[in-house]
Design an enzyme around this catalytic site. Structure first.
Site, PDB file in Angstrom:
ATOM      1  CB  CYS A 213      -0.906  -0.022   1.228  1.00 13.80           C
ATOM      2  SG  CYS A 213      -1.700   1.551   1.588  1.00 13.80           S
ATOM      3  CD  GLU A 214       0.085   5.173  -4.176  1.00 14.31           C
ATOM      4  OE1 GLU A 214      -0.517   6.234  -4.354  1.00 14.31           O
ATOM      5  OE2 GLU A 214       0.663   4.561  -5.081  1.00 14.31           O
ATOM      6  CG  HIS A 215      -2.489   5.611   0.760  1.00 19.65           C
ATOM      7  ND1 HIS A 215      -3.662   5.019   0.346  1.00 19.65           N
ATOM      8  CD2 HIS A 215      -2.187   6.530  -0.188  1.00 19.65           C
ATOM      9  CE1 HIS A 215      -4.058   5.570  -0.789  1.00 19.65           C
ATOM     10  NE2 HIS A 215      -3.178   6.486  -1.127  1.00 19.65           N
ATOM     11  CG  HIS A 216      -0.840   3.581   6.118  1.00 20.55           C
ATOM     12  ND1 HIS A 216      -2.044   3.624   5.468  1.00 20.55           N
ATOM     13  CD2 HIS A 216      -0.902   4.504   7.102  1.00 20.55           C
ATOM     14  CE1 HIS A 216      -2.820   4.536   6.038  1.00 20.55           C
ATOM     15  NE2 HIS A 216      -2.149   5.095   7.032  1.00 20.55           N
TER      16      HIS A 216
ATOM     17  CD  GLN B 179      -7.481  -4.632  -4.331  1.00 20.00           C
ATOM     18  OE1 GLN B 179      -7.140  -4.647  -3.155  1.00 20.00           O
ATOM     19  NE2 GLN B 179      -8.517  -5.319  -4.774  1.00 20.00           N
TER      20      GLN B 179
ATOM     21  CG  HIS C 154      -5.679  -3.208   1.181  1.00 18.09           C
ATOM     22  ND1 HIS C 154      -5.155  -2.203   0.394  1.00 18.09           N
ATOM     23  CD2 HIS C 154      -6.399  -3.991   0.348  1.00 18.09           C
ATOM     24  CE1 HIS C 154      -5.557  -2.364  -0.855  1.00 18.09           C
ATOM     25  NE2 HIS C 154      -6.331  -3.439  -0.903  1.00 18.09           N
TER      26      HIS C 154
ATOM     27  CB  CYS D 121      -3.024   0.122   5.614  1.00 15.76           C
ATOM     28  SG  CYS D 121      -4.039  -0.043   4.145  1.00 15.76           S
TER      29      CYS D 121
END
Length: 226
Positions: free
Chosen positions: A114-117, A155, A183, A185
């Site tokens: 996941c590119e956010h976390h 995703q 995910h 996250c």
């Protein structure tokens, strides 16, 4: 790094929202100016700084090799799909046996981040296409998924990238992909819901037709056992 007040407020407002800015992975123009070796050296220092900031004793035998291991993992493994030189070469063939029905490759393992976390995404991808005269080696579909998964991802973007790449390789719009993934996250932080998963789909060409789409979805429900 200092963050100005306006940006800090914007990031706070964004929170955990699931945001995708483009179906292309956002990369700077100088993304590959450094060699893999140079990137590893730089990231190693950054990881060590994070661990030291957290108060960890970096002289401990169990920890002192972690920055190097993480740096190598980032560059050579889990984010290896960022480099265009690592894109799989798709072997295509003439459809001489005249198979004109849907071909489905299901239960392709997805390991992404996941590119956010920067936490893992783990799941399965299901791909289908209808040949217009060209077929692709079966393992290449798995390799395309693996290539686009090995990068910081959203995703929805991953699903679109897989379809667009295979459309280009096969020379047809008739490609579909469904991904069902967990995910971490969501599962291991925040709401900590370990049961939920995320399903995304991209349907091209004939798969936009309800009958064709339903046929594909029925195929991926089959319980394959050996």
């Amino acid at each position: 790094m200092k963050i100005d007040k306006a940006l800090e407020e914007e990031l706070h407002a964004m929170g955990d929202d699931h945001i995708m800015t483009s179906y292309e992975t956002p990369l700077r123009k100088d993304a590959f100016d450094l060699s893999d070796k140079e990137k590893i050296v730089s990231i190693k220092k950054d990881v060590a700084h994070i661990m030291e900031t957290l108060g960890l004793d970096m002289t401990d035998d169990s920890l002192k090799g972690t920055p190097n291991r993480v740096a190598k993992m980032f560059v050579q493994e889990i984010f290896g799909g960022l480099h265009p030189d690592k894109k799989p070469k798709a072997s295509t063939f003439d459809n001489k046996y005249k198979y004109n029905e849907m071909l489905v490759e299901k239960n392709i393992t997805v390991y992404s981040t996941c590119e956010h976390h920067l936490l893992p995404i783990v799941g399965r991808a299901h791909i289908a296409y209808i040949s217009n005269g060209t077929v692709v080696g079966l393992s290449k579909m798995n390799r395309v998924v693996d290539y686009y998964a090995k990068r910081p991802q959203v995703q929805e973007r991953l699903t679109i990238q897989v379809v667009r790449e295979l459309q280009k390789v096969l020379g047809t719009e008739d490609v579909a992909c469904v991904i069902d993934a967990k995910h971490l996250c969501v599962n291991s932080r925040g709401i900590r819901d370990i049961e939920s998963s995320t399903v995304t789909a991209e349907f091209g060409g004939k798969f936009k037709n309800e009958k064709t789409r339903s046929e594909f979805l029925d195929y991926i429900k089959l319980d394959t056992k050996f």
